[in-house]
Design a protein around this motif. Sequence first.
Motif, PDB file in Angstrom:
ATOM      1  N   VAL A 307       0.846  -1.192   0.000  1.00 33.46           N
ATOM      2  CA  VAL A 307       0.000   0.000   0.000  1.00 33.46           C
ATOM      3  C   VAL A 307       0.886   1.248   0.000  1.00 33.46           C
ATOM      4  O   VAL A 307       1.785   1.367   0.836  1.00 33.46           O
ATOM      5  CB  VAL A 307      -0.949   0.012   1.220  1.00 33.46           C
ATOM      6  CG1 VAL A 307      -1.707   1.327   1.309  1.00 33.46           C
ATOM      7  CG2 VAL A 307      -1.939  -1.145   1.118  1.00 33.46           C
ATOM      8  N   SER A 308       0.665   2.136  -0.973  1.00 33.32           N
ATOM      9  CA  SER A 308       1.456   3.372  -1.068  1.00 33.32           C
ATOM     10  C   SER A 308       0.533   4.587  -1.071  1.00 33.32           C
ATOM     11  O   SER A 308      -0.631   4.489  -1.447  1.00 33.32           O
ATOM     12  CB  SER A 308       2.265   3.403  -2.364  1.00 33.32           C
ATOM     13  OG  SER A 308       2.919   2.197  -2.567  1.00 33.32           O
ATOM     14  N   THR A 309       1.100   5.713  -0.691  1.00 32.91           N
ATOM     15  CA  THR A 309       0.338   6.957  -0.760  1.00 32.91           C
ATOM     16  C   THR A 309       0.314   7.438  -2.205  1.00 32.91           C
ATOM     17  O   THR A 309       1.044   6.929  -3.054  1.00 32.91           O
ATOM     18  CB  THR A 309       0.991   8.059   0.087  1.00 32.91           C
ATOM     19  OG1 THR A 309       2.273   8.331  -0.489  1.00 32.91           O
ATOM     20  CG2 THR A 309       1.155   7.649   1.518  1.00 32.91           C
ATOM     21  N   GLY A 310      -0.518   8.431  -2.459  1.00 34.20           N
ATOM     22  CA  GLY A 310      -0.573   9.019  -3.792  1.00 34.20           C
ATOM     23  C   GLY A 310       0.774   9.570  -4.232  1.00 34.20           C
ATOM     24  O   GLY A 310       1.072   9.621  -5.424  1.00 34.20           O
ATOM     25  N   ASP A 311       1.620   9.949  -3.267  1.00 36.60           N
ATOM     26  CA  ASP A 311       2.947  10.480  -3.600  1.00 36.60           C
ATOM     27  C   ASP A 311       3.972   9.376  -3.804  1.00 36.60           C
ATOM     28  O   ASP A 311       5.139   9.661  -4.041  1.00 36.60           O
ATOM     29  CB  ASP A 311       3.465  11.401  -2.484  1.00 36.60           C
ATOM     30  CG  ASP A 311       2.420  12.384  -2.043  1.00 36.60           C
ATOM     31  OD1 ASP A 311       1.632  12.797  -2.904  1.00 36.60           O
ATOM     32  OD2 ASP A 311       2.388  12.723  -0.856  1.00 36.60           O
ATOM     33  N   HIS A 317       4.191  -3.192   3.290  1.00 28.90           N
ATOM     34  CA  HIS A 317       4.378  -4.244   2.307  1.00 28.90           C
ATOM     35  C   HIS A 317       4.213  -5.523   3.099  1.00 28.90           C
ATOM     36  O   HIS A 317       5.084  -5.903   3.879  1.00 28.90           O
ATOM     37  CB  HIS A 317       5.787  -4.100   1.703  1.00 28.90           C
ATOM     38  CG  HIS A 317       6.165  -5.159   0.735  1.00 28.90           C
ATOM     39  ND1 HIS A 317       6.200  -4.933  -0.619  1.00 28.90           N
ATOM     40  CD2 HIS A 317       6.534  -6.453   0.906  1.00 28.90           C
ATOM     41  CE1 HIS A 317       6.582  -6.040  -1.247  1.00 28.90           C
ATOM     42  NE2 HIS A 317       6.796  -6.974  -0.335  1.00 28.90           N
ATOM     43  N   ALA A 318       3.055  -6.161   2.979  1.00 29.59           N
ATOM     44  CA  ALA A 318       2.778  -7.309   3.847  1.00 29.59           C
ATOM     45  C   ALA A 318       1.933  -8.328   3.096  1.00 29.59           C
ATOM     46  O   ALA A 318       1.172  -7.989   2.204  1.00 29.59           O
ATOM     47  CB  ALA A 318       2.033  -6.837   5.098  1.00 29.59           C
ATOM     48  N   GLY A 319       2.112  -9.577   3.467  1.00 34.61           N
ATOM     49  CA  GLY A 319       1.344 -10.598   2.769  1.00 34.61           C
ATOM     50  C   GLY A 319       1.318 -11.909   3.519  1.00 34.61           C
ATOM     51  O   GLY A 319       1.710 -11.992   4.688  1.00 34.61           O
ATOM     52  N   THR A 320       0.848 -12.904   2.812  1.00 32.01           N
ATOM     53  CA  THR A 320       0.673 -14.200   3.467  1.00 32.01           C
ATOM     54  C   THR A 320       0.957 -15.326   2.472  1.00 32.01           C
ATOM     55  O   THR A 320       0.919 -15.115   1.262  1.00 32.01           O
ATOM     56  CB  THR A 320      -0.769 -14.320   4.013  1.00 32.01           C
ATOM     57  OG1 THR A 320      -0.896 -15.563   4.684  1.00 32.01           O
ATOM     58  CG2 THR A 320      -1.797 -14.262   2.901  1.00 32.01           C
ATOM     59  N   PHE A 321       1.229 -16.516   2.998  1.00 29.91           N
ATOM     60  CA  PHE A 321       1.296 -17.705   2.149  1.00 29.91           C
ATOM     61  C   PHE A 321      -0.112 -18.266   2.007  1.00 29.91           C
ATOM     62  O   PHE A 321      -0.913 -18.189   2.940  1.00 29.91           O
ATOM     63  CB  PHE A 321       2.223 -18.759   2.781  1.00 29.91           C
ATOM     64  CG  PHE A 321       3.667 -18.386   2.685  1.00 29.91           C
ATOM     65  CD1 PHE A 321       4.358 -18.596   1.495  1.00 29.91           C
ATOM     66  CD2 PHE A 321       4.335 -17.825   3.764  1.00 29.91           C
ATOM     67  CE1 PHE A 321       5.692 -18.254   1.406  1.00 29.91           C
ATOM     68  CE2 PHE A 321       5.655 -17.479   3.678  1.00 29.91           C
ATOM     69  CZ  PHE A 321       6.349 -17.686   2.485  1.00 29.91           C
ATOM     70  N   LEU A 322      -0.413 -18.865   0.867  1.00 23.43           N
ATOM     71  CA  LEU A 322      -1.755 -19.414   0.689  1.00 23.43           C
ATOM     72  C   LEU A 322      -1.967 -20.628   1.582  1.00 23.43           C
ATOM     73  O   LEU A 322      -3.048 -20.862   2.101  1.00 23.43           O
ATOM     74  CB  LEU A 322      -1.983 -19.809  -0.775  1.00 23.43           C
ATOM     75  CG  LEU A 322      -1.929 -18.664  -1.783  1.00 23.43           C
ATOM     76  CD1 LEU A 322      -2.402 -19.149  -3.137  1.00 23.43           C
ATOM     77  CD2 LEU A 322      -2.756 -17.488  -1.319  1.00 23.43           C
ATOM     78  N   THR A 323      -0.951 -21.407   1.720  1.00 25.69           N
ATOM     79  CA  THR A 323      -1.038 -22.567   2.607  1.00 25.69           C
ATOM     80  C   THR A 323       0.198 -22.573   3.481  1.00 25.69           C
ATOM     81  O   THR A 323       1.241 -22.056   3.090  1.00 25.69           O
ATOM     82  CB  THR A 323      -1.088 -23.883   1.795  1.00 25.69           C
ATOM     83  OG1 THR A 323      -0.078 -23.820   0.789  1.00 25.69           O
ATOM     84  CG2 THR A 323      -2.439 -24.075   1.160  1.00 25.69           C
ATOM     85  N   GLU A 324       0.050 -23.118   4.639  1.00 26.97           N
ATOM     86  CA  GLU A 324       1.160 -23.124   5.575  1.00 26.97           C
ATOM     87  C   GLU A 324       2.228 -24.112   5.095  1.00 26.97           C
ATOM     88  O   GLU A 324       2.002 -25.319   5.095  1.00 26.97           O
ATOM     89  CB  GLU A 324       0.657 -23.512   6.975  1.00 26.97           C
ATOM     90  CG  GLU A 324      -0.209 -22.457   7.631  1.00 26.97           C
ATOM     91  CD  GLU A 324       0.580 -21.188   7.956  1.00 26.97           C
ATOM     92  OE1 GLU A 324       1.798 -21.284   8.208  1.00 26.97           O
ATOM     93  OE2 GLU A 324      -0.035 -20.107   7.928  1.00 26.97           O
ATOM     94  N   SER A 325       3.309 -23.612   4.613  1.00 28.70           N
ATOM     95  CA  SER A 325       4.541 -24.376   4.339  1.00 28.70           C
ATOM     96  C   SER A 325       4.415 -25.566   3.374  1.00 28.70           C
ATOM     97  O   SER A 325       5.383 -26.256   3.145  1.00 28.70           O
ATOM     98  CB  SER A 325       5.185 -24.866   5.656  1.00 28.70           C
ATOM     99  OG  SER A 325       4.368 -25.860   6.233  1.00 28.70           O
ATOM    100  N   GLU A 326       3.238 -25.832   2.830  1.00 22.29           N
ATOM    101  CA  GLU A 326       3.170 -26.935   1.876  1.00 22.29           C
ATOM    102  C   GLU A 326       2.619 -26.404   0.556  1.00 22.29           C
ATOM    103  O   GLU A 326       1.933 -25.384   0.539  1.00 22.29           O
ATOM    104  CB  GLU A 326       2.282 -28.054   2.407  1.00 22.29           C
ATOM    105  CG  GLU A 326       0.860 -27.620   2.683  1.00 22.29           C
ATOM    106  CD  GLU A 326       0.121 -28.610   3.576  1.00 22.29           C
ATOM    107  OE1 GLU A 326      -0.878 -29.147   3.109  1.00 22.29           O
ATOM    108  OE2 GLU A 326       0.546 -28.826   4.721  1.00 22.29           O
TER     109      GLU A 326
END
Lengths: 405, 295
Positions: A307-311, A317-326
């Motif tokens: 997520v960034s500002t208009g400037d 900057h964050a996210g996730t894995f779809l499945t845990e480790s597999e």
Amino acid sequence: MAAIVVENLSKRYRIARTAERVAYRTLRDDLAALATWPARRLRGRIDRAEDFWALRDVSFEVQPGEVIGLIGRNGAGKSTLLKVVSRITKPTAGRVRLRGRVGSLLEVGAGFHPELTGRENIYLSGVVLGMRRVEIARKFDEIVAFAEVEKFLDVPVKRYSSGMFMRLAFAVMAHLEPEILLVDEVLAVGDAAFQKKCLGKVGELMRSGRSIILVTHAAATAQKLCTRAILLDAGRVTSVGPVRDVLAAYSASALPTELGGNENIRVLAVRAEPVAGESIAVDSGIRLTVDFECRVKARVVDCTLEVSTGDGIVVFHAGTFLTESEPCDEGLYRVTTHVPPHTLNAGDYHVRLIFGQARKILLFGQDSVCRFEVANVPVYGTLTPLPGVLRPNLAWRVEYLGRCG
Amino acid sequence: MIALTLPEPPARRDPTDAAGPPETLIEPPGRWRWLPLAELWAYRDLCRMLAWRDVQVRYKQTALGVAWAVFQPLVLMGLFAVFFRRVAHVATGDVPYPLYAYAGLLPWFLFAGAVSAAANSLVDSERLITKVYFPRLVIPIGAAAVAVVDFLIAAAALVVLMLAYGSRPGWGGLLIPLAVGMIFLTALGVGSLLAALNVKYRDFRHALPFLIQAWMFATPTVYLSLDAGTELPDWLWATAHLNPLTGQIAFARAAMLGEPLPWAAFGVGSAVGAVLLAVGVIVFARVEDGFADAI
């Protein structure tokens, strides 16, 4: 009888599609173009102007005493609409019928000259806005009292502080007493006390039967002042009605227009919605949702939001894995996260989406898949947004440590 | 949170509203239209304020202030006196040549000043034009009116000169306002035409000083007497009369110096001037709707 009737209003601008876009034409260029026209004609290289419709078939009515909030993204046509209604520029098609004198506050201090004194500028700017001299003379004391500049009346306005300048400029405009008032976000001027005074003046005009069209980005202002709202998008009216409905439509329109994909990932939807309330605001919380199709299997896939500002400042900057480790399966997925209330400050934000394989190999990425606006919630008695990217609700503790020495 | 306790509105409406508010219809621009004279009249205060502003600002910003209005014609008068009188031996009858030259330069500077102020006025008023509505013609009118103020100041110097040379004005002096009016209207026509061109073609600005200078030398009456023309070939003299300033300046000078008034030349010049005014103002009205988009 309606104070403003807008019927099928359209405004077209021509954009020259020449290789080097010059800001202004010069006679020399036109003469040169005229001389080489036959040659270019033969080679089939005539430049065609490109049409840009700033307004397209816009229709609405405003009744006396109504305050209409004009909402929309930058470039949606709000300013063009005000310019047409205030007669600064002519429409390309359609028409507008106005009943009463029109006052347009498209810029604070229109007609002011820095070398002239406050007194001289009151007359100059008043006449520019369409008042007669005698009328200004009659209201002169009232204007001066409203602006609170009595002591500086005979000082050139170039020596004024920006606050004083704004107050004087607004005071002249506020005393124009038009039946129809067109305002372009000039309310956000001066300090809190003066803003309150300005809002009071708008309320006063409203109740005395004046019609107001107010262009605004701030959902809070729209909700406080407006009786109805109009949402403009790419020159068209996409929503008209009660303010909260239109604001909701505005938030929903923050959906991406083009979603991408490749052989690995196909993005189906990206949404930014308020967790609580009608529209995204500093205190609403934000639910971010990504729907997508995963077309690869037996890989460890991750989904990241930036997520960034208009400037262009990256907020997180964050996210996730779809499945845990597999490794995950092919199929449809929905990833949801919440940004807590009192995190992002008021402003425009855009979301970049990144899909990776175990955060090592890029599977798919797209910039600006979703844009959203966080509306300001006034604090400390001011409508002006606070500076900063974040606006946290911090816990404070104050301790009295005793007298000095 | 800001507390929105709005004060009670005073029950006050303008009593002039009794007749009902005026109605306005905004439509796409037509091709040609009549000049909105009634609207111009309604905005006469704006014309006056713009002219007053330009005079005020110039007075406040320049060290010499209004002295510029006298300085320019005086310097040219000196130059003309040397070249036309001493070198070219131009005859001016009983009137001393410096006085004669000054009385011709005065109306010329009125014209030149009004034309150049009007021509540059629109481009200089970009902020006004893109932010507020008013009939756009008030801008060149207001700008040109400043030249009339300059003329009045420079005319004071003429009075001093006349006293110095022992010259006395005649009853023709009463016609000075007529001459000034015609020169002003001619300048307004040319100036508003150039102003409209200036919005479209920005390099016009650089051509303008040259154009005005060339026009001065194409106006023989600025430095010659009307009768001196008899030495010129007929066709050239006839062409010179198509220049409205030829007759208008001869008339203005005669009125100021109390000489016989050249009515015929003035009539021709004024007729041509009226045509220029009509052309300039009609072209201006034709393109003024596009100014806010083009500027």
